[in-house]
Each structure stands twice: as C-alpha cells, then as structure tokens.
Motif scaffolding. Structure first.
Motif, PDB file in Angstrom:
ATOM      1  N   GLU A 163       0.850  -1.185   0.000  1.00 38.48           N
ATOM      2  CA  GLU A 163       0.000   0.000   0.000  1.00 38.48           C
ATOM      3  C   GLU A 163       0.887   1.236   0.000  1.00 38.48           C
ATOM      4  O   GLU A 163       1.673   1.447   0.924  1.00 38.48           O
ATOM      5  CB  GLU A 163      -0.930   0.002   1.213  1.00 38.48           C
ATOM      6  CG  GLU A 163      -1.972  -1.117   1.176  1.00 38.48           C
ATOM      7  CD  GLU A 163      -2.993  -0.984   2.298  1.00 38.48           C
ATOM      8  OE1 GLU A 163      -2.918   0.021   3.055  1.00 38.48           O
ATOM      9  OE2 GLU A 163      -3.841  -1.873   2.422  1.00 38.48           O
ATOM     10  N   VAL A 164       0.768   2.036  -1.046  1.00 41.80           N
ATOM     11  CA  VAL A 164       1.607   3.228  -1.196  1.00 41.80           C
ATOM     12  C   VAL A 164       0.688   4.459  -1.241  1.00 41.80           C
ATOM     13  O   VAL A 164      -0.019   4.672  -2.225  1.00 41.80           O
ATOM     14  CB  VAL A 164       2.450   3.164  -2.486  1.00 41.80           C
ATOM     15  CG1 VAL A 164       3.310   4.420  -2.610  1.00 41.80           C
ATOM     16  CG2 VAL A 164       3.304   1.905  -2.502  1.00 41.80           C
ATOM     17  N   PRO A 165       0.672   5.246  -0.174  1.00 40.71           N
ATOM     18  CA  PRO A 165      -0.166   6.460  -0.181  1.00 40.71           C
ATOM     19  C   PRO A 165       0.365   7.489  -1.179  1.00 40.71           C
ATOM     20  O   PRO A 165       1.577   7.677  -1.311  1.00 40.71           O
ATOM     21  CB  PRO A 165      -0.061   6.979   1.256  1.00 40.71           C
ATOM     22  CG  PRO A 165       1.223   6.405   1.772  1.00 40.71           C
ATOM     23  CD  PRO A 165       1.398   5.087   1.090  1.00 40.71           C
ATOM     24  N   ILE A 166      -0.525   8.132  -1.909  1.00 42.99           N
ATOM     25  CA  ILE A 166      -0.146   9.107  -2.931  1.00 42.99           C
ATOM     26  C   ILE A 166      -0.896  10.415  -2.677  1.00 42.99           C
ATOM     27  O   ILE A 166      -2.110  10.415  -2.490  1.00 42.99           O
ATOM     28  CB  ILE A 166      -0.486   8.594  -4.341  1.00 42.99           C
ATOM     29  CG1 ILE A 166       0.246   7.284  -4.624  1.00 42.99           C
ATOM     30  CG2 ILE A 166      -0.136   9.629  -5.404  1.00 42.99           C
ATOM     31  CD1 ILE A 166      -0.131   6.653  -5.940  1.00 42.99           C
ATOM     32  N   ASP A 171      -5.843  18.926  -9.561  1.00 39.80           N
ATOM     33  CA  ASP A 171      -6.081  18.557 -10.954  1.00 39.80           C
ATOM     34  C   ASP A 171      -6.019  17.044 -11.147  1.00 39.80           C
ATOM     35  O   ASP A 171      -6.861  16.456 -11.845  1.00 39.80           O
ATOM     36  CB  ASP A 171      -5.052  19.234 -11.864  1.00 39.80           C
ATOM     37  CG  ASP A 171      -5.309  20.731 -12.007  1.00 39.80           C
ATOM     38  OD1 ASP A 171      -6.457  21.154 -11.726  1.00 39.80           O
ATOM     39  OD2 ASP A 171      -4.376  21.468 -12.398  1.00 39.80           O
ATOM     40  N   LEU A 172      -5.010  16.411 -10.537  1.00 43.46           N
ATOM     41  CA  LEU A 172      -4.884  14.964 -10.676  1.00 43.46           C
ATOM     42  C   LEU A 172      -6.018  14.233  -9.956  1.00 43.46           C
ATOM     43  O   LEU A 172      -6.500  13.198 -10.415  1.00 43.46           O
ATOM     44  CB  LEU A 172      -3.530  14.503 -10.140  1.00 43.46           C
ATOM     45  CG  LEU A 172      -2.317  14.901 -10.983  1.00 43.46           C
ATOM     46  CD1 LEU A 172      -1.026  14.489 -10.294  1.00 43.46           C
ATOM     47  CD2 LEU A 172      -2.396  14.264 -12.363  1.00 43.46           C
ATOM     48  N   LEU A 173      -6.451  14.769  -8.821  1.00 46.95           N
ATOM     49  CA  LEU A 173      -7.574  14.177  -8.104  1.00 46.95           C
ATOM     50  C   LEU A 173      -8.842  14.239  -8.950  1.00 46.95           C
ATOM     51  O   LEU A 173      -9.638  13.288  -8.986  1.00 46.95           O
ATOM     52  CB  LEU A 173      -7.792  14.903  -6.774  1.00 46.95           C
ATOM     53  CG  LEU A 173      -8.940  14.376  -5.897  1.00 46.95           C
ATOM     54  CD1 LEU A 173      -8.717  12.907  -5.550  1.00 46.95           C
ATOM     55  CD2 LEU A 173      -9.065  15.222  -4.637  1.00 46.95           C
ATOM     56  N   ILE A 179     -12.076   9.295 -14.020  1.00 51.72           N
ATOM     57  CA  ILE A 179     -11.853   7.946 -14.548  1.00 51.72           C
ATOM     58  C   ILE A 179     -12.641   6.915 -13.755  1.00 51.72           C
ATOM     59  O   ILE A 179     -13.315   6.044 -14.324  1.00 51.72           O
ATOM     60  CB  ILE A 179     -10.350   7.596 -14.524  1.00 51.72           C
ATOM     61  CG1 ILE A 179      -9.569   8.516 -15.465  1.00 51.72           C
ATOM     62  CG2 ILE A 179     -10.121   6.133 -14.921  1.00 51.72           C
ATOM     63  CD1 ILE A 179      -8.057   8.368 -15.346  1.00 51.72           C
ATOM     64  N   SER A 180     -12.564   7.000 -12.422  1.00 49.13           N
ATOM     65  CA  SER A 180     -13.213   5.996 -11.571  1.00 49.13           C
ATOM     66  C   SER A 180     -14.735   6.081 -11.606  1.00 49.13           C
ATOM     67  O   SER A 180     -15.420   5.103 -11.293  1.00 49.13           O
ATOM     68  CB  SER A 180     -12.722   6.142 -10.121  1.00 49.13           C
ATOM     69  OG  SER A 180     -13.031   7.431  -9.616  1.00 49.13           O
ATOM     70  N   ASN A 181     -15.283   7.231 -11.998  1.00 50.51           N
ATOM     71  CA  ASN A 181     -16.748   7.391 -12.038  1.00 50.51           C
ATOM     72  C   ASN A 181     -17.361   6.980 -13.382  1.00 50.51           C
ATOM     73  O   ASN A 181     -18.575   7.104 -13.570  1.00 50.51           O
ATOM     74  CB  ASN A 181     -17.122   8.845 -11.738  1.00 50.51           C
ATOM     75  CG  ASN A 181     -16.900   9.203 -10.275  1.00 50.51           C
ATOM     76  OD1 ASN A 181     -16.923   8.329  -9.399  1.00 50.51           O
ATOM     77  ND2 ASN A 181     -16.670  10.480  -9.999  1.00 50.51           N
ATOM     78  N   LEU A 200      -2.231   6.314 -14.158  1.00 50.84           N
ATOM     79  CA  LEU A 200      -2.175   7.628 -13.528  1.00 50.84           C
ATOM     80  C   LEU A 200      -1.357   7.576 -12.248  1.00 50.84           C
ATOM     81  O   LEU A 200      -0.480   8.423 -12.012  1.00 50.84           O
ATOM     82  CB  LEU A 200      -3.597   8.126 -13.237  1.00 50.84           C
ATOM     83  CG  LEU A 200      -3.707   9.467 -12.498  1.00 50.84           C
ATOM     84  CD1 LEU A 200      -3.162  10.589 -13.361  1.00 50.84           C
ATOM     85  CD2 LEU A 200      -5.154   9.752 -12.102  1.00 50.84           C
ATOM     86  N   CYS A 201      -1.607   6.565 -11.404  1.00 52.03           N
ATOM     87  CA  CYS A 201      -0.902   6.462 -10.128  1.00 52.03           C
ATOM     88  C   CYS A 201       0.578   6.134 -10.319  1.00 52.03           C
ATOM     89  O   CYS A 201       1.437   6.682  -9.627  1.00 52.03           O
ATOM     90  CB  CYS A 201      -1.563   5.395  -9.255  1.00 52.03           C
ATOM     91  SG  CYS A 201      -3.239   5.822  -8.726  1.00 52.03           S
TER      92      CYS A 201
END
Length: 212
Positions: A163-166, A171-173, A179-181, A200-201
């Motif tokens: 698990e890597v928190p980003i 803008d990226l959010l 994309i996820s919606n 993206l990540c």
C-alpha cells in the motif's frame, strides 16, 4: 534475449540437455551445425533476418512461444516462421485473440495449415462477432490445450501487496475521480478503467522517484 535465455534454462532443467541459442554476432551460419542440434532457440526478429538459413532444415517440431506475434499473417515475423519446413507446429500464447477472429486463422495457419481454409474463405465464412466465435470454437476445440489459472495456482508465487499512499494535486484528483466514475458496462470496460487508474498512479510515483 530474456525470453530465449529463459527457454534455455527451462530446457536444461526439465529436458536435461543444452539447447543451441542462435543470437548475437557470434551466431553460426552453418546448416550442418543446425542439423546436429536437438533443440535450437531463436527470437522472431533474428529468424526474420536469418530465415533463409533456417528454411534449409526440415524441422520435426517448431514451437512459437508468445504466438500473438504472428497473428498478423502478412507480417515478416509471421511469413518467416511459416516458410520453415516442419512436421508439426505448436503455438503457445495467452492471448489467442487480440484484435479480431482473424488472429485465430493466422495461428492455425501455422499449426495446421488449411484447417480453417484459406484467408479469403475464412473472412466470408465467419463473421467477426460472438456467433462467429462460437462457430470457430467448435472447429478448433479439439486442437487447443488450455491451461487454466486454477490448474496451476499452486505453482504461482504468492501475491505481494504494497500500500503506497499518494498525494494527489487538485487537478490529478479530478482526473482520478473522472476515470473511476465512468460507467462499467462489462469486464472489458472494467479492465480498461483499472488500467487507466493504474497508469495515472504509476506516473505520479515515477515522477516522485525522478525528483529524489
């Protein structure tokens, strides 16, 4: 090179014999030398360059690993391997169909030429849709050996999750949420969306690594 080296190791491990790897500037252009070797390993691109040499040997068995590379029947890779004299052909691939049902024709044209007719007849006989796929499946099912994940699961390494928190910029959010919606209409759409989110990540992680 990595794939050919992997095959060399696997052959030595399971068959107990050394295979001749035809690659690099020190490869041997001698037909008699090839005839003395039980197993020869060659990449698609090297075969494309040296196909006249290899076409002068009558091969007992030719195995095409990552056979999706010959799914285009007019490509030089496909033409090169299909011109080699052989008693038997074996195609190994995890993606027998990538773009259209014509991929299946090209693979069968290597393994058992003529089993699905010539290319012109194939295109008129089978529509490039689910019905066409079902009709072809009944014809080629006896010729295909499938390896399912559950059958080899015990041989696969355990999944390691990190698990890597980003930290996402506004803008990226916004891009991530857009994309996820997206509406998921099937497995293909789900895989595409998951791939875009991963891309993206990973791009963000890569940029951070470069800055460090």
């Amino acid at each position: 090179p990595s794939l050919t080296e992997n095959w060399r190791r696997e052959i030595a491990k399971f068959a107990g014999r050394l295979a001749y790897t035809h690659q690099g500037s020190d490869r041997i252009f001698d037909i008699e030398h090839l005839k003395t070797k039980d197993i020869s390993i060659i990449s698609y691109d090297t075969l494309r360059r040296d196909r006249l040499l290899f076409s002068q040997v009558n091969w007992n068995l030719i195995v095409a690993d990552e056979a999706q590379y010959i799914k285009n029947p007019t490509s030089e890779r496909s033409v090169s391997i299909k011109m080699l004299p052989k008693k038997m052909g074996l195609a190994i691939t995890g993606t027998p169909i990538e773009t259209s049902l014509a991929d299946i024709w090209s693979l069968s044209d290597f393994t058992i030429p003529g089993v699905l007719g010539d290319q012109k007849w194939f295109k008129t006989a089978f529509e490039d849709d689910m019905q066409g796929a079902r009709e072809i499946r009944s014809l080629i099912k006896p010729l295909i050996l499938r390896r399912r994940v559950m059958e080899v699961a015990q041989d696969l390494p355990k999944v390691i999750q990190h698990e890597v928190p980003i930290d996402l910029s506004p803008d990226l959010l916004k891009q991530y949420r857009a994309i996820s919606n997206q509406e998921i209409l099937g497995m293909g759409e789900a895989l595409r969306i998951a791939g875009e989110l991963r891309q993206l990540c990973c791009h963000i992680i890569k940029q951070k690594s470069i800055k460090k």
